[in-house]
Design a protein around this motif. Structure first.
Motif, mmCIF file in Angstrom:
data_model
loop_
_atom_site.group_PDB
_atom_site.id
_atom_site.type_symbol
_atom_site.label_atom_id
_atom_site.label_comp_id
_atom_site.label_asym_id
_atom_site.label_seq_id
_atom_site.Cartn_x
_atom_site.Cartn_y
_atom_site.Cartn_z
ATOM 1 N N ALA A 154 0.840 -1.206 0.000
ATOM 2 C CA ALA A 154 0.000 0.000 0.000
ATOM 3 C C ALA A 154 0.871 1.251 0.000
ATOM 4 O O ALA A 154 0.577 2.220 -0.722
ATOM 5 C CB ALA A 154 -0.941 -0.015 1.197
ATOM 6 N N ASP A 155 1.941 1.245 0.788
ATOM 7 C CA ASP A 155 2.867 2.384 0.803
ATOM 8 C C ASP A 155 3.507 2.599 -0.566
ATOM 9 O O ASP A 155 3.631 3.733 -1.034
ATOM 10 C CB ASP A 155 3.964 2.181 1.853
ATOM 11 C CG ASP A 155 3.466 2.394 3.271
ATOM 12 O OD1 ASP A 155 2.451 3.096 3.471
ATOM 13 O OD2 ASP A 155 4.112 1.851 4.189
ATOM 14 N N GLU A 156 3.907 1.507 -1.210
ATOM 15 C CA GLU A 156 4.494 1.613 -2.553
ATOM 16 C C GLU A 156 3.475 2.170 -3.544
ATOM 17 O O GLU A 156 3.818 2.983 -4.406
ATOM 18 C CB GLU A 156 4.981 0.248 -3.025
ATOM 19 C CG GLU A 156 6.249 -0.219 -2.362
ATOM 20 C CD GLU A 156 6.684 -1.600 -2.847
ATOM 21 O OE1 GLU A 156 5.869 -2.334 -3.461
ATOM 22 O OE2 GLU A 156 7.854 -1.943 -2.612
ATOM 23 N N ILE A 176 -4.500 -2.229 5.391
ATOM 24 C CA ILE A 176 -4.688 -1.632 4.068
ATOM 25 C C ILE A 176 -3.716 -2.379 3.160
ATOM 26 O O ILE A 176 -2.502 -2.248 3.290
ATOM 27 C CB ILE A 176 -4.388 -0.117 4.066
ATOM 28 C CG1 ILE A 176 -5.180 0.619 5.146
ATOM 29 C CG2 ILE A 176 -4.641 0.461 2.672
ATOM 30 C CD1 ILE A 176 -6.662 0.633 4.974
ATOM 31 N N LEU A 177 -4.258 -3.200 2.258
ATOM 32 C CA LEU A 177 -3.415 -4.088 1.457
ATOM 33 C C LEU A 177 -2.811 -3.406 0.241
ATOM 34 O O LEU A 177 -1.634 -3.555 -0.051
ATOM 35 C CB LEU A 177 -4.217 -5.312 1.035
ATOM 36 C CG LEU A 177 -4.793 -6.128 2.184
ATOM 37 C CD1 LEU A 177 -5.633 -7.276 1.653
ATOM 38 C CD2 LEU A 177 -3.688 -6.638 3.085
ATOM 39 N N PHE A 178 -3.645 -2.691 -0.507
ATOM 40 C CA PHE A 178 -3.132 -1.955 -1.656
ATOM 41 C C PHE A 178 -4.140 -0.906 -2.107
ATOM 42 O O PHE A 178 -5.298 -0.938 -1.717
ATOM 43 C CB PHE A 178 -2.706 -2.866 -2.812
ATOM 44 C CG PHE A 178 -3.767 -3.809 -3.327
ATOM 45 C CD1 PHE A 178 -4.623 -3.433 -4.340
ATOM 46 C CD2 PHE A 178 -3.877 -5.096 -2.818
ATOM 47 C CE1 PHE A 178 -5.576 -4.301 -4.835
ATOM 48 C CE2 PHE A 178 -4.826 -5.982 -3.294
ATOM 49 C CZ PHE A 178 -5.680 -5.577 -4.307
ATOM 50 N N ILE A 179 -3.650 0.022 -2.919
ATOM 51 C CA ILE A 179 -4.474 1.082 -3.500
ATOM 52 C C ILE A 179 -4.455 0.845 -5.006
ATOM 53 O O ILE A 179 -3.391 0.693 -5.601
ATOM 54 C CB ILE A 179 -3.904 2.485 -3.184
ATOM 55 C CG1 ILE A 179 -3.533 2.640 -1.710
ATOM 56 C CG2 ILE A 179 -4.871 3.562 -3.648
ATOM 57 C CD1 ILE A 179 -4.651 2.424 -0.739
ATOM 58 N N HIS A 180 -5.637 0.823 -5.600
ATOM 59 C CA HIS A 180 -5.741 0.421 -6.999
ATOM 60 C C HIS A 180 -6.565 1.442 -7.783
ATOM 61 O O HIS A 180 -7.634 1.852 -7.328
ATOM 62 C CB HIS A 180 -6.411 -0.956 -7.059
ATOM 63 C CG HIS A 180 -6.328 -1.621 -8.378
ATOM 64 N ND1 HIS A 180 -5.185 -2.249 -8.810
ATOM 65 C CD2 HIS A 180 -7.232 -1.749 -9.368
ATOM 66 C CE1 HIS A 180 -5.396 -2.744 -10.007
ATOM 67 N NE2 HIS A 180 -6.626 -2.454 -10.369
ATOM 68 N N ALA A 201 -9.473 6.443 4.096
ATOM 69 C CA ALA A 201 -9.025 5.285 4.881
ATOM 70 C C ALA A 201 -9.226 5.521 6.376
ATOM 71 O O ALA A 201 -9.609 4.601 7.102
ATOM 72 C CB ALA A 201 -7.563 4.977 4.580
ATOM 73 N N SER A 202 -9.013 6.727 6.831
ATOM 74 C CA SER A 202 -9.165 7.005 8.266
ATOM 75 C C SER A 202 -10.611 6.841 8.724
ATOM 76 O O SER A 202 -10.855 6.558 9.901
ATOM 77 C CB SER A 202 -8.645 8.395 8.615
ATOM 78 O OG SER A 202 -9.460 9.394 8.061
ATOM 79 N N SER A 203 -11.566 6.961 7.812
ATOM 80 C CA SER A 203 -12.970 6.755 8.178
ATOM 81 C C SER A 203 -13.230 5.304 8.588
ATOM 82 O O SER A 203 -14.190 5.018 9.301
ATOM 83 C CB SER A 203 -13.898 7.162 7.033
ATOM 84 O OG SER A 203 -13.760 6.286 5.936
ATOM 85 N N TYR A 258 -9.568 6.005 -6.974
ATOM 86 C CA TYR A 258 -8.825 4.890 -6.406
ATOM 87 C C TYR A 258 -9.674 4.019 -5.486
ATOM 88 O O TYR A 258 -10.605 4.492 -4.840
ATOM 89 C CB TYR A 258 -7.593 5.415 -5.647
ATOM 90 C CG TYR A 258 -6.632 6.078 -6.588
ATOM 91 C CD1 TYR A 258 -5.711 5.326 -7.304
ATOM 92 C CD2 TYR A 258 -6.694 7.443 -6.819
ATOM 93 C CE1 TYR A 258 -4.857 5.919 -8.219
ATOM 94 C CE2 TYR A 258 -5.842 8.045 -7.734
ATOM 95 C CZ TYR A 258 -4.927 7.273 -8.424
ATOM 96 O OH TYR A 258 -4.085 7.860 -9.335
ATOM 97 N N ARG A 259 -9.317 2.753 -5.458
ATOM 98 C CA ARG A 259 -9.982 1.775 -4.604
ATOM 99 C C ARG A 259 -8.997 1.373 -3.510
ATOM 100 O O ARG A 259 -7.899 0.908 -3.801
ATOM 101 C CB ARG A 259 -10.381 0.556 -5.419
ATOM 102 C CG ARG A 259 -11.358 0.905 -6.541
ATOM 103 C CD ARG A 259 -11.443 -0.172 -7.574
ATOM 104 N NE ARG A 259 -12.340 -1.237 -7.112
ATOM 105 C CZ ARG A 259 -12.692 -2.264 -7.861
ATOM 106 N NH1 ARG A 259 -12.216 -2.392 -9.090
ATOM 107 N NH2 ARG A 259 -13.506 -3.186 -7.398
ATOM 108 N N ILE A 260 -9.399 1.571 -2.280
ATOM 109 C CA ILE A 260 -8.589 1.182 -1.130
ATOM 110 C C ILE A 260 -9.014 -0.238 -0.774
ATOM 111 O O ILE A 260 -10.144 -0.463 -0.352
ATOM 112 C CB ILE A 260 -8.818 2.131 0.056
ATOM 113 C CG1 ILE A 260 -8.503 3.574 -0.341
ATOM 114 C CG2 ILE A 260 -8.002 1.683 1.269
ATOM 115 C CD1 ILE A 260 -9.008 4.610 0.649
ATOM 116 N N ILE A 261 -8.139 -1.184 -0.960
ATOM 117 C CA ILE A 261 -8.444 -2.590 -0.690
ATOM 118 C C ILE A 261 -7.893 -2.936 0.692
ATOM 119 O O ILE A 261 -6.705 -2.744 0.955
ATOM 120 C CB ILE A 261 -7.835 -3.521 -1.762
ATOM 121 C CG1 ILE A 261 -8.236 -3.063 -3.175
ATOM 122 C CG2 ILE A 261 -8.240 -4.969 -1.505
ATOM 123 C CD1 ILE A 261 -9.734 -3.033 -3.452
#
Length: 100
Positions: A10-12, A83-87, A40-42, A69-72
């Motif tokens: 997710a950071d990458e 938070i696994l990844f942002i897509h 994400a903080s929500s 973007y989709r926050i997975i």
């Protein structure tokens, strides 16, 4: 309150998103990243806010949309969300999900 654990992936993803947008505007790059962080903080107060996108026997993934973007993410327990990844929404999510 639930703690958010941002994975290395997710950071990458955030760095890649920032660098791509910053080629044209650092202002908009910061703005887009901030939008993702706010969304994400929500999850800290409402972990099941996002919808289920993928389920395996051992886990289920959820998504929360922030702009393009989709926050997975995965709810690990009552105290932690990964938070696994942002897509990007225009890209095929299936390819990344098959890697899990």
């Amino acid at each position: 309150m639930v703690s958010l654990n941002w994975t290395h992936t997710a950071d990458e993803d955030l760095n890649s998103i920032f660098n791509f947008i910053a080629k044209n505007s650092t202002y908009y790059a910061h703005r887009e990243i901030n939008k993702i962080y706010v969304a994400a903080s929500s999850l800290q107060l409402q972990p099941v806010l996002g919808k289920v996108v993928f389920t395996k026997e051992s886990f289920s993934l959820r998504e929360l949309v922030a702009g393009n973007y989709r926050i997975i993410y995965e709810i690990i327990n009552e105290e932690r969300i990964d938070i696994l990844f942002i897509h990007h929404g225009a890209r095929d999510l299936g390819k990344r999900l098959r890697k899990l």
